[in-house]
Write an enzyme that holds these catalytic residues in place. Structure first.
Site, PDB file in Angstrom:
ATOM      1  CG  HIS A 216      -2.755   4.420   1.210  1.00  0.00           C
ATOM      2  ND1 HIS A 216      -1.443   4.835   0.912  1.00  0.00           N
ATOM      3  CD2 HIS A 216      -3.292   4.992   2.413  1.00  0.00           C
ATOM      4  CE1 HIS A 216      -1.078   5.412   1.976  1.00  0.00           C
ATOM      5  NE2 HIS A 216      -1.961   5.620   2.877  1.00  0.00           N
TER       6      HIS A 216
ATOM      7  CE  LYS B  78      -1.766   2.808   5.607  1.00  0.00           C
ATOM      8  NZ  LYS B  78      -2.578   3.956   6.156  1.00  0.00           N
TER       9      LYS B  78
ATOM     10  CG  ASP C  75       2.409   5.052   0.681  1.00  0.00           C
ATOM     11  OD1 ASP C  75       1.506   5.247   1.509  1.00  0.00           O
ATOM     12  OD2 ASP C  75       2.632   5.944  -0.133  1.00  0.00           O
TER      13      ASP C  75
ATOM     14  NE  ARG D  58     -13.536  -8.604  26.088  1.00  0.00           N
ATOM     15  CZ  ARG D  58     -13.687  -8.384  27.073  1.00  0.00           C
ATOM     16  NH1 ARG D  58     -15.159  -7.678  27.450  1.00  0.00           N
ATOM     17  NH2 ARG D  58     -12.927  -8.624  28.198  1.00  0.00           N
TER      18      ARG D  58
END
Length: 204
Positions: A28, A49, A67, A133
């Site tokens: 998915h 998404k 999807d 980071r």
């Protein structure tokens, strides 16, 4: 019978059988070709998404699947993604409905399959989580026994996640050519600190 030689027909059969019996899984997620890099966009339902995928398409990149992504491991341990036969190149956008990407953006906005190079996981910002980071520690995820780079992108209001996804694709291509900005930065920083800590010539 066949007009092809034994060697040729065996090559055809081998490729066909490897494709048919290759390990597969349905995920998915969404898959987009960004600058030639296959970005698998994952995350919890309703995290954004499809919205990120649509934004990338609007910026000229190619949709492979939305999807539902069919992922297959090839004989060379490469993950290849393709769309669901029913959904094909349609998308469901919450609040808008189903759209046809091929008709809306043109044939150049889609492609039938693409090797998966990076997994981008979208998640809501968590104040207690320490996000990467610098980029020194390369995180990975595993699909069908194949490990691929994983980038976790926290979502914040006003954060341009589309541009970050594009930069992630470009940064991946640079790494493939031996350019790692994080490692270069770390090496330069260490060299600078050593230079500062070394006693100057002539000093007591």
């Amino acid at each position: 019978s066949t007009p092809f030689s034994t060697t040729t027909i065996w090559q055809y059969l081998r490729e066909y059988l490897e494709t048919i019996f290759a390990p597969q899984v349905i995920v998915h997620s969404s898959l987009v070709d960004v600058y030639g890099v296959g970005l698998l966009i994952t995350g919890r339902s309703a995290v954004g998404k499809s919205e990120l995928t649509l934004a990338l398409i609007e910026r000229g990149h190619q949709l492979v699947a939305d999807d539902v992504v069919h992922i297959k491991k090839t004989a060379t341990n490469i993950l290849q993604g393709s769309p669901n036969e029913v959904l094909n190149h349609h998308m469901e956008i919450r609040g808008l409905g189903i759209i046809d990407v091929r008709r809306m953006f043109g044939i150049r906005a889609i492609r039938g399959k693409k090797d998966i190079d990076i997994c981008i996981r979208l998640e809501k910002w968590n104040d207690e989580h320490e996000y990467e980071r610098i980029g020194m520690d390369d995180e990975t995820t595993e699909i069908l026994g194949v490990r691929i780079p994983l980038i976790v992108l926290p979502l914040l209001i006003g954060k341009n996640i589309t541009v970050i996804a594009e930069v992630a694709a470009m940064n991946h291509k640079l790494k493939q050519h031996g350019v790692n900005a994080a490692k270069e930065f770390d090496e330069n920083w260490i060299a600078s600190m050593k230079e500062k800590n070394e006693p100057k010539k002539g000093s007591a």
